[in-house]
Design a protein around this motif. Structure first.
Motif, PDB file in Angstrom:
ATOM      1  N   ASP A  21      -0.010 -13.970  -5.125  1.00 53.78           N
ATOM      2  CA  ASP A  21       0.052 -12.585  -5.596  1.00 53.78           C
ATOM      3  C   ASP A  21       0.951 -11.741  -4.695  1.00 53.78           C
ATOM      4  O   ASP A  21       1.748 -10.933  -5.178  1.00 53.78           O
ATOM      5  CB  ASP A  21      -1.344 -11.965  -5.662  1.00 53.78           C
ATOM      6  N   GLU A  22       0.827 -11.924  -3.401  1.00 48.09           N
ATOM      7  CA  GLU A  22       1.641 -11.166  -2.447  1.00 48.09           C
ATOM      8  C   GLU A  22       3.122 -11.523  -2.592  1.00 48.09           C
ATOM      9  O   GLU A  22       3.993 -10.656  -2.544  1.00 48.09           O
ATOM     10  CB  GLU A  22       1.169 -11.430  -1.017  1.00 48.09           C
ATOM     11  N   ALA A  23       3.411 -12.808  -2.779  1.00 53.77           N
ATOM     12  CA  ALA A  23       4.799 -13.242  -2.953  1.00 53.77           C
ATOM     13  C   ALA A  23       5.403 -12.665  -4.232  1.00 53.77           C
ATOM     14  O   ALA A  23       6.553 -12.212  -4.232  1.00 53.77           O
ATOM     15  CB  ALA A  23       4.872 -14.770  -2.978  1.00 53.77           C
ATOM     16  N   VAL A  24       4.632 -12.669  -5.306  1.00 58.00           N
ATOM     17  CA  VAL A  24       5.114 -12.106  -6.576  1.00 58.00           C
ATOM     18  C   VAL A  24       5.350 -10.604  -6.430  1.00 58.00           C
ATOM     19  O   VAL A  24       6.370 -10.076  -6.887  1.00 58.00           O
ATOM     20  CB  VAL A  24       4.130 -12.411  -7.719  1.00 58.00           C
ATOM     21  N   LEU A  25       4.427  -9.913  -5.777  1.00 52.33           N
ATOM     22  CA  LEU A  25       4.581  -8.478  -5.552  1.00 52.33           C
ATOM     23  C   LEU A  25       5.826  -8.189  -4.737  1.00 52.33           C
ATOM     24  O   LEU A  25       6.603  -7.283  -5.068  1.00 52.33           O
ATOM     25  CB  LEU A  25       3.340  -7.912  -4.852  1.00 52.33           C
ATOM     26  N   LYS A  26       6.053  -8.958  -3.685  1.00 48.51           N
ATOM     27  CA  LYS A  26       7.250  -8.770  -2.847  1.00 48.51           C
ATOM     28  C   LYS A  26       8.521  -9.013  -3.661  1.00 48.51           C
ATOM     29  O   LYS A  26       9.478  -8.237  -3.580  1.00 48.51           O
ATOM     30  CB  LYS A  26       7.205  -9.705  -1.650  1.00 48.51           C
ATOM     31  N   PHE A  27       8.528 -10.075  -4.461  1.00 47.42           N
ATOM     32  CA  PHE A  27       9.693 -10.383  -5.289  1.00 47.42           C
ATOM     33  C   PHE A  27       9.985  -9.252  -6.271  1.00 47.42           C
ATOM     34  O   PHE A  27      11.126  -8.794  -6.390  1.00 47.42           O
ATOM     35  CB  PHE A  27       9.462 -11.698  -6.047  1.00 47.42           C
ATOM     36  N   ARG A  28       8.945  -8.797  -6.967  1.00 51.04           N
ATOM     37  CA  ARG A  28       9.128  -7.724  -7.959  1.00 51.04           C
ATOM     38  C   ARG A  28       9.587  -6.431  -7.290  1.00 51.04           C
ATOM     39  O   ARG A  28      10.464  -5.728  -7.805  1.00 51.04           O
ATOM     40  CB  ARG A  28       7.837  -7.497  -8.736  1.00 51.04           C
ATOM     41  N   ARG A  31      13.222  -6.724  -6.312  1.00 47.00           N
ATOM     42  CA  ARG A  31      14.060  -6.661  -7.519  1.00 47.00           C
ATOM     43  C   ARG A  31      14.199  -5.217  -7.991  1.00 47.00           C
ATOM     44  O   ARG A  31      15.280  -4.770  -8.354  1.00 47.00           O
ATOM     45  CB  ARG A  31      13.444  -7.522  -8.625  1.00 47.00           C
ATOM     46  N   ILE A  32      13.099  -4.475  -7.967  1.00 45.00           N
ATOM     47  CA  ILE A  32      13.142  -3.073  -8.399  1.00 45.00           C
ATOM     48  C   ILE A  32      13.997  -2.245  -7.451  1.00 45.00           C
ATOM     49  O   ILE A  32      14.795  -1.411  -7.890  1.00 45.00           O
ATOM     50  CB  ILE A  32      11.717  -2.501  -8.524  1.00 45.00           C
ATOM     51  N   PHE A  48      16.859   5.063 -13.214  1.00 42.61           N
ATOM     52  CA  PHE A  48      16.264   5.349 -11.913  1.00 42.61           C
ATOM     53  C   PHE A  48      14.821   5.824 -12.074  1.00 42.61           C
ATOM     54  O   PHE A  48      13.919   5.330 -11.390  1.00 42.61           O
ATOM     55  CB  PHE A  48      17.077   6.399 -11.164  1.00 42.61           C
ATOM     56  N   ARG A  49      14.594   6.759 -12.963  1.00 45.44           N
ATOM     57  CA  ARG A  49      13.238   7.287 -13.174  1.00 45.44           C
ATOM     58  C   ARG A  49      12.278   6.205 -13.667  1.00 45.44           C
ATOM     59  O   ARG A  49      11.144   6.102 -13.194  1.00 45.44           O
ATOM     60  CB  ARG A  49      13.269   8.449 -14.157  1.00 45.44           C
ATOM     61  N   ARG A  50      12.744   5.390 -14.607  1.00 46.36           N
ATOM     62  CA  ARG A  50      11.907   4.313 -15.140  1.00 46.36           C
ATOM     63  C   ARG A  50      11.537   3.323 -14.039  1.00 46.36           C
ATOM     64  O   ARG A  50      10.376   2.929 -13.893  1.00 46.36           O
ATOM     65  CB  ARG A  50      12.631   3.588 -16.272  1.00 46.36           C
ATOM     66  N   LEU A  51      12.527   2.960 -13.230  1.00 45.28           N
ATOM     67  CA  LEU A  51      12.270   2.011 -12.155  1.00 45.28           C
ATOM     68  C   LEU A  51      11.384   2.615 -11.067  1.00 45.28           C
ATOM     69  O   LEU A  51      10.530   1.926 -10.503  1.00 45.28           O
ATOM     70  CB  LEU A  51      13.594   1.531 -11.551  1.00 45.28           C
ATOM     71  N   ALA A  52      11.574   3.880 -10.775  1.00 48.09           N
ATOM     72  CA  ALA A  52      10.728   4.548  -9.789  1.00 48.09           C
ATOM     73  C   ALA A  52       9.281   4.567 -10.260  1.00 48.09           C
ATOM     74  O   ALA A  52       8.351   4.336  -9.471  1.00 48.09           O
ATOM     75  CB  ALA A  52      11.234   5.965  -9.523  1.00 48.09           C
ATOM     76  N   GLU A  53       9.068   4.796 -11.542  1.00 44.06           N
ATOM     77  CA  GLU A  53       7.714   4.770 -12.100  1.00 44.06           C
ATOM     78  C   GLU A  53       7.123   3.365 -12.015  1.00 44.06           C
ATOM     79  O   GLU A  53       5.947   3.191 -11.691  1.00 44.06           O
ATOM     80  CB  GLU A  53       7.723   5.260 -13.540  1.00 44.06           C
ATOM     81  N   GLU A  54       7.951   2.373 -12.302  1.00 47.46           N
ATOM     82  CA  GLU A  54       7.489   0.985 -12.222  1.00 47.46           C
ATOM     83  C   GLU A  54       7.110   0.634 -10.778  1.00 47.46           C
ATOM     84  O   GLU A  54       6.080  -0.012 -10.526  1.00 47.46           O
ATOM     85  CB  GLU A  54       8.590   0.043 -12.724  1.00 47.46           C
ATOM     86  N   LEU A  55       7.927   1.082  -9.843  1.00 46.17           N
ATOM     87  CA  LEU A  55       7.643   0.833  -8.437  1.00 46.17           C
ATOM     88  C   LEU A  55       6.345   1.510  -8.008  1.00 46.17           C
ATOM     89  O   LEU A  55       5.510   0.922  -7.325  1.00 46.17           O
ATOM     90  CB  LEU A  55       8.808   1.320  -7.569  1.00 46.17           C
ATOM     91  N   ASN A  56       6.163   2.741  -8.424  1.00 46.22           N
ATOM     92  CA  ASN A  56       4.923   3.456  -8.095  1.00 46.22           C
ATOM     93  C   ASN A  56       3.710   2.754  -8.701  1.00 46.22           C
ATOM     94  O   ASN A  56       2.651   2.704  -8.074  1.00 46.22           O
ATOM     95  CB  ASN A  56       4.999   4.908  -8.570  1.00 46.22           C
ATOM     96  N   ALA A  57       3.846   2.226  -9.904  1.00 44.99           N
ATOM     97  CA  ALA A  57       2.732   1.512 -10.542  1.00 44.99           C
ATOM     98  C   ALA A  57       2.378   0.243  -9.755  1.00 44.99           C
ATOM     99  O   ALA A  57       1.191  -0.110  -9.645  1.00 44.99           O
ATOM    100  CB  ALA A  57       3.093   1.167 -11.975  1.00 44.99           C
TER     101      ALA A  57
END
Length: 60
Positions: A21-28, A31-32, A48-57
């Motif tokens: 799980d930690e490795a997948v989170l780091k990879f994602r 990538r973001i 940028f806004r969409r990716l920032a929201e994805e990162l915050n999630a």
């Protein structure tokens, strides 16, 4: 003895899942961040806004 072995295997399985799980989170996350950098270079505010929201999630 079988109960101890079963418990040990369960703990190992959970540890492996946590590592994965930690490795997948780091990879994602990485990538973001790269995609955010590209969006900034290109001046793409919507991406940028969409990716920032994805990162915050991911962080929550």
């Amino acid at each position: 003895m079988d109960n101890a072995k079963t418990a040990y295997e369960a703990i190992l399985g959970l540890a492996a899942e946590m590592v994965l799980d930690e490795a997948v989170l780091k990879f994602r996350t990485e990538r973001i961040y790269r995609a955010i950098d590209s969006a900034l270079v290109e001046g793409d505010k919507d991406t940028f806004r969409r990716l920032a929201e994805e990162l915050n999630a991911l962080r929550h």
